[in-house]
Design an enzyme around this catalytic site. Sequence first.
Site, PDB file in Angstrom:
ATOM      1  N   GLU A  14      -6.784   4.368   7.805  1.00 28.70           N
ATOM      2  CA  GLU A  14      -6.636   5.805   7.509  1.00 28.70           C
ATOM      3  C   GLU A  14      -7.911   6.345   6.866  1.00 28.70           C
ATOM      4  OE1 GLU A  14      -2.882   5.495   5.449  1.00 28.70           O
ATOM      5  OE2 GLU A  14      -1.966   4.926   7.350  1.00 28.70           O
TER       6      GLU A  14
ATOM      7  N   ASN B   9       0.860  -1.180   0.000  1.00 26.98           N
ATOM      8  CA  ASN B   9       0.000   0.000   0.000  1.00 26.98           C
ATOM      9  C   ASN B   9       0.899   1.234   0.000  1.00 26.98           C
ATOM     10  OD1 ASN B   9      -1.790   2.066   0.541  1.00 26.98           O
ATOM     11  ND2 ASN B   9      -2.164   1.462   2.671  1.00 26.98           N
TER      12      ASN B   9
ATOM     13  N   LYS C  15       0.110   4.193  -0.225  1.00 23.68           N
ATOM     14  CA  LYS C  15      -0.568   5.370   0.343  1.00 23.68           C
ATOM     15  C   LYS C  15      -0.443   6.552  -0.637  1.00 23.68           C
ATOM     16  CE  LYS C  15       0.506   3.544   4.851  1.00 23.68           C
ATOM     17  NZ  LYS C  15       0.252   3.704   6.252  1.00 23.68           N
TER      18      LYS C  15
ATOM     19  N   GLU D  87      -4.956  -5.224  10.694  1.00 23.82           N
ATOM     20  CA  GLU D  87      -3.977  -4.156  10.876  1.00 23.82           C
ATOM     21  C   GLU D  87      -4.259  -3.411  12.178  1.00 23.82           C
ATOM     22  OE1 GLU D  87      -2.134  -3.063   6.843  1.00 23.82           O
ATOM     23  OE2 GLU D  87      -3.824  -1.723   7.176  1.00 23.82           O
TER      24      GLU D  87
ATOM     25  N   SER E 283       3.766  -2.012  10.305  1.00 16.60           N
ATOM     26  CA  SER E 283       5.219  -1.942  10.484  1.00 16.60           C
ATOM     27  C   SER E 283       5.943  -3.229  10.088  1.00 16.60           C
ATOM     28  CB  SER E 283       5.565  -1.552  11.931  1.00 16.60           C
ATOM     29  OG  SER E 283       5.064  -0.252  12.206  1.00 16.60           O
TER      30      SER E 283
ATOM     31  N   HIS F  73      -9.344   0.769   4.874  1.00 17.79           N
ATOM     32  CA  HIS F  73      -8.070   0.976   5.559  1.00 17.79           C
ATOM     33  C   HIS F  73      -8.310   1.903   6.748  1.00 17.79           C
ATOM     34  CE1 HIS F  73      -3.999   2.373   6.367  1.00 17.79           C
ATOM     35  NE2 HIS F  73      -3.587   1.285   5.735  1.00 17.79           N
TER      36      HIS F  73
ATOM     37  N   GLY G 149       2.592   2.299  10.745  1.00 19.63           N
ATOM     38  CA  GLY G 149       3.479   3.449  10.575  1.00 19.63           C
ATOM     39  C   GLY G 149       4.208   3.865  11.844  1.00 19.63           C
TER      40      GLY G 149
END
Length: 267
Positions: free
Chosen positions: A106, A12, A14, A176, A222, A104, A182
Amino acid sequence: MAHTRTAIIAGNWKMNYGLKQAREFVQEILPALEQVVASYPHILSILCPPAISLETVHAILSEKPVPHIELGAQNMYFEEKGAFTGEISPLMVRELCSTVILGHSERRTYFGESDEQVNKKTLAALIHGLRPIVCIGENLEQYEMGETGEVIHTQIKGSLANLPTQQAQEIVIAYEPIWAIGTGKAATGEGAGKVVHLIRHLYGEMYGSEAAASLRILYGGSVTSGNISEFIAHPDIDGALVGGASIKADFVEIARKMVETMTQVVG
Ligand code: PEP
């Protein structure tokens, strides 16, 4: 990772890499990535650049198609067309991609996506022949309060409701934990494995044991070439959704380590 399920290593990107950078990066990693995926029969790599760069990457992948490297979008809307400014539709995604990442964290956090919306998108993806990678996971507070199981339960029941039974096996879930995304603080293989096991169990309650046994569940948060072996060695974890490391050459190293570990585990 169970021998019967094809492993997935998805990247991904992003909101990174426009046309020029996307082209340069794919040209840089492709030869080595091709070699890695060709060295193991049950692995699939999916590159998920930003929407604007999909066509550029698609053109490169089409020059010399490699069966185990595919393209995915990072999001889409559930309607087919119309007055939805800024969105892309399943029909558009389907022109270039096999796969779409949905829900996701985010998108859930910054753009307010609910389980209900993720569910509509998941159903739309299936209708249009796209493979959805549906993301779920708890935040730090929920993790610390011991609420992971409850959160996962709610997200699965909401995001993955009403799937046509014959297509329930086509779904990919990415577990996730938000606190690991991140942050450089990945879960442990054992910790992620327990949640992934629960996900498979809950999915089995919804769609039966056959669908649960075929369901691919990835870990994300991560992931690097330094920790991928720990995750892929777990029998319930079928691969990884990689963020930060997917826009670096380490992505190929992660794929290589995955293959190495799977070869040792399953022979
Ligand atoms: C992600 O964005 O899906 C992700 C897992 O990010 P990272 O690997 O950077 O934690």
